[in-house]
Write an enzyme that holds these catalytic residues in place. Structure first.
Site, PDB file in Angstrom:
ATOM      1  N   SER A 407       2.095  -3.470  -2.857  1.00 48.21           N
ATOM      2  CA  SER A 407       2.575  -2.536  -1.842  1.00 48.21           C
ATOM      3  C   SER A 407       1.419  -1.784  -1.181  1.00 48.21           C
ATOM      4  CB  SER A 407       3.602  -1.581  -2.472  1.00 48.21           C
ATOM      5  OG  SER A 407       4.278  -0.835  -1.495  1.00 48.21           O
ATOM      6  N   LYS A 432       3.968  -7.794  -2.188  1.00 48.82           N
ATOM      7  CA  LYS A 432       5.117  -7.005  -1.713  1.00 48.82           C
ATOM      8  C   LYS A 432       4.792  -6.509  -0.306  1.00 48.82           C
ATOM      9  CE  LYS A 432       8.226  -3.187  -2.873  1.00 48.82           C
ATOM     10  NZ  LYS A 432       8.051  -2.313  -1.707  1.00 48.82           N
TER      11      LYS A 432
END
Length: 518
Positions: A407, A432
């Protein structure tokens, strides 16, 4: 007996995005004087969306736990639908470009707690309708899905059971990151983002390919780390309760609790090199866990020509609210101590506040560089750029990444790499590449919605792909067993025995000599 109904006027869903517009976003950053805050800016292009119906409340979506986050910044281009579904209330919104609309009436539950959840259902459904990244809603009629869920919820008498209907509706979207959490879970989520909690020290997430709950990392010295739980381990049970279908927030809530109590966890490890491979059950004491995002040290380093220099090692374990400020202070301190190169360790950093990742990137970059590109539900690419940035240091930089870097870690690594600021060393990252907004709903629950995908500045797709480093290294520690290193991981000798640190130092030597990285 009088019947009570909820009327919803459903306008056709837009399939086109308005023309993008640009505006500036501001972010606090420390100057060279630690006590003085200056303002750094970046720019972002977002679609200008308008809604003027008096029955619709605009809600700025927030990424993770607070209004300082990235999605709040771009939220001016994303209109959140927050409807109060009260008895005989009409919820509608203006869509002048559309030719027709449909009004549907639903029976309102006479059970007060279920009626409250019905309001939450409509609120969540509307936010999904307006902001979800996939405009086909996983190839289904989203308006019809609301009708079906409302009918299923009507005869219920329990709020908990009614909430499962909302979760069931969201699960049909095919995106495990779009979900709803209870008010209690949301409060725990916010506490975790603030950096202090009582628990066992585990970062967990859902592995999107399998749907299993996996460990991204453990806080150094925490009960989980002392018990030998490692990144990649799968959580199977908590206190005897199976975790099939349980969200990461719900599982985290089960792990947290008052310091001094304990929790029993069953985990599965497939690490061949681990003596704990297989399924095992461990009893973990809960303790006060301080999530300090930064740890650092200075590593003495001898260059190939025999010159003794200093390398600043900075490990960023999570992107909390204080990450950028703490990072800036750390770099400023190291600069005064004569550091001439840096290693930024993002290994096993599961992410956090995306805005924090963008702020950290600005510590290392100059000018008007692109930090990340977002792709909205209509496929429009929206670059987020710095505005007249000024890096704290221009010394050579290597960034360490691995499978646990996810992320915001991937956004930061991509920004530094694609702008030519850093060499990446380690292993392919988690992958992600989705951005979630987090909106607190009227009852204190929170809705996580995937509102965009992101690409690196060089337009590399990260989602379910990850970032491949420039140079790979082994994960084994050299000349010292893993367990002894974990007990004293912050020591310089332990870092020098880390093969990835050795590779990073080699890459720094190449940068300082003006050569080409291999």
């Amino acid at each position: 007996m009088e019947s009570l109904f909820l009327n919803l006027e459903l306008s056709p869903i837009s399939t086109k995005s308005p023309k993008p517009t640009s505006f500036l976003l501001s972010s606090p950053r420390f100057s060279s004087l630690k006590s003085r805050v200056i303002t750094k800016k970046w720019s972002v292009s977002v679609p200008c969306v308008c809604s003027s119906s008096p029955s619709v409340k605009k809600t700025e979506s927030k990424l993770h736990s607070n209004g300082q986050d990235f999605i709040k910044s771009v939220g001016k281009g994303v209109i959140g639908f927050a409807a109060a579904a009260t008895t005989l209330a009409s919820v509608c919104y203006e869509a002048p470009a559309f030719a027709e609309s449909l009004t549907v009436a639903f029976p309102v539950s006479r059970a007060p707690e279920v009626n409250t959840v019905q309001r939450t259902l409509v609120e969540a459904w509307g936010l999904i309708r307006e902001t979800f990244v996939d405009p086909t809603f996983n190839h289904q009629d989203w308006d019809l899905k609301l009708q079906q869920t409302m009918v299923e919820m009507f005869p219920l008498n329990s709020a908990d059971v009614a909430y499962t209907k909302i979760s069931g509706m969201l699960s049909t979207l095919g995106d495990p990151f779009t979900r709803i959490i209870s008010p209690k879970e949301y409060q725990s989520f916010r506490i975790g983002s603030d950096g202090n909690l009582q628990g066992v020290g585990i970062f967990i997430n859902i592995e999107p390919r399998t749907g299993h709950l996996v460990v991204l990392s453990c806080v150094k010295g925490s009960p989980a780390a002392r018990a030998g739980i490692h990144e990649g381990d799968e959580l199977i049970e908590i206190n005897g309760e199976r975790l099939d279908g349980v969200t990461s927030e719900a599982a985290a809530q089960k792990l947290r609790g008052t310091a001094g109590t304990s929790v029993k966890v069953k985990v599965h490890s497939d690490m061949e090199s681990s003596r704990d491979a297989g399924i095992r059950e461990v009893n973990l004491p809960r303790e006060y866990i301080t999530l300090s995002p930064i740890s650092s040290t200075i590593i003495p380093h001898k260059t190939p020509d025999g010159h003794l220099t200093k390398t600043g090692y900075v490990k960023l374990s999570a992107f909390s609210q204080s990450a950028a400020i703490d990072m800036a202070n750390t770099i400023l301190d190291m600069e005064t101590q004569g550091v001439h190169s840096y290693i930024l360790d993002l290994r096993n950093n599961p992410g956090g506040l995306v805005k924090a990742g963008l702020d950290v990137a600005q510590i290392w970059l100059d000018g008007d560089e692109t930090l990340v590109n977002t792709i909205d539900r209509d496929g429009n690419m929206l670059p987020i750029n710095m505005v007249d940035g000024h890096a704290i240091t221009h010394d050579p930089l290597v960034v360490l990444v691995n499978e646990g870097s996810a992320s915001a870690s991937e956004i930061l690594a991509g920004a530094l790499h694609d702008n030519g600021r850093a060499i990446l060393v380690g292993h392919k990252t988690f992958g992600k590449g989705k951005i979630q907004s987090v909106t607190e709903l009227h009852d204190g629950s929170a809705l996580f919605v995937t509102v965009a995908k992101y690409l690196s500045p060089a337009l590399h797709d990260i989602d379910q792909v990850g970032i491949m480093p420039d140079v790979q290294c082994t994960t084994d520690m050299l000349n010292s067993p893993r367990d002894s290193l974990l007990k004293n991981e912050s020591s310089t000798s332990s870092l020098e025995a880390d093969s990835c640190i050795l590779v990073a130092e080699h890459e720094l030597d190449i940068q300082e000599s003006g050569g080409t990285a291999s």
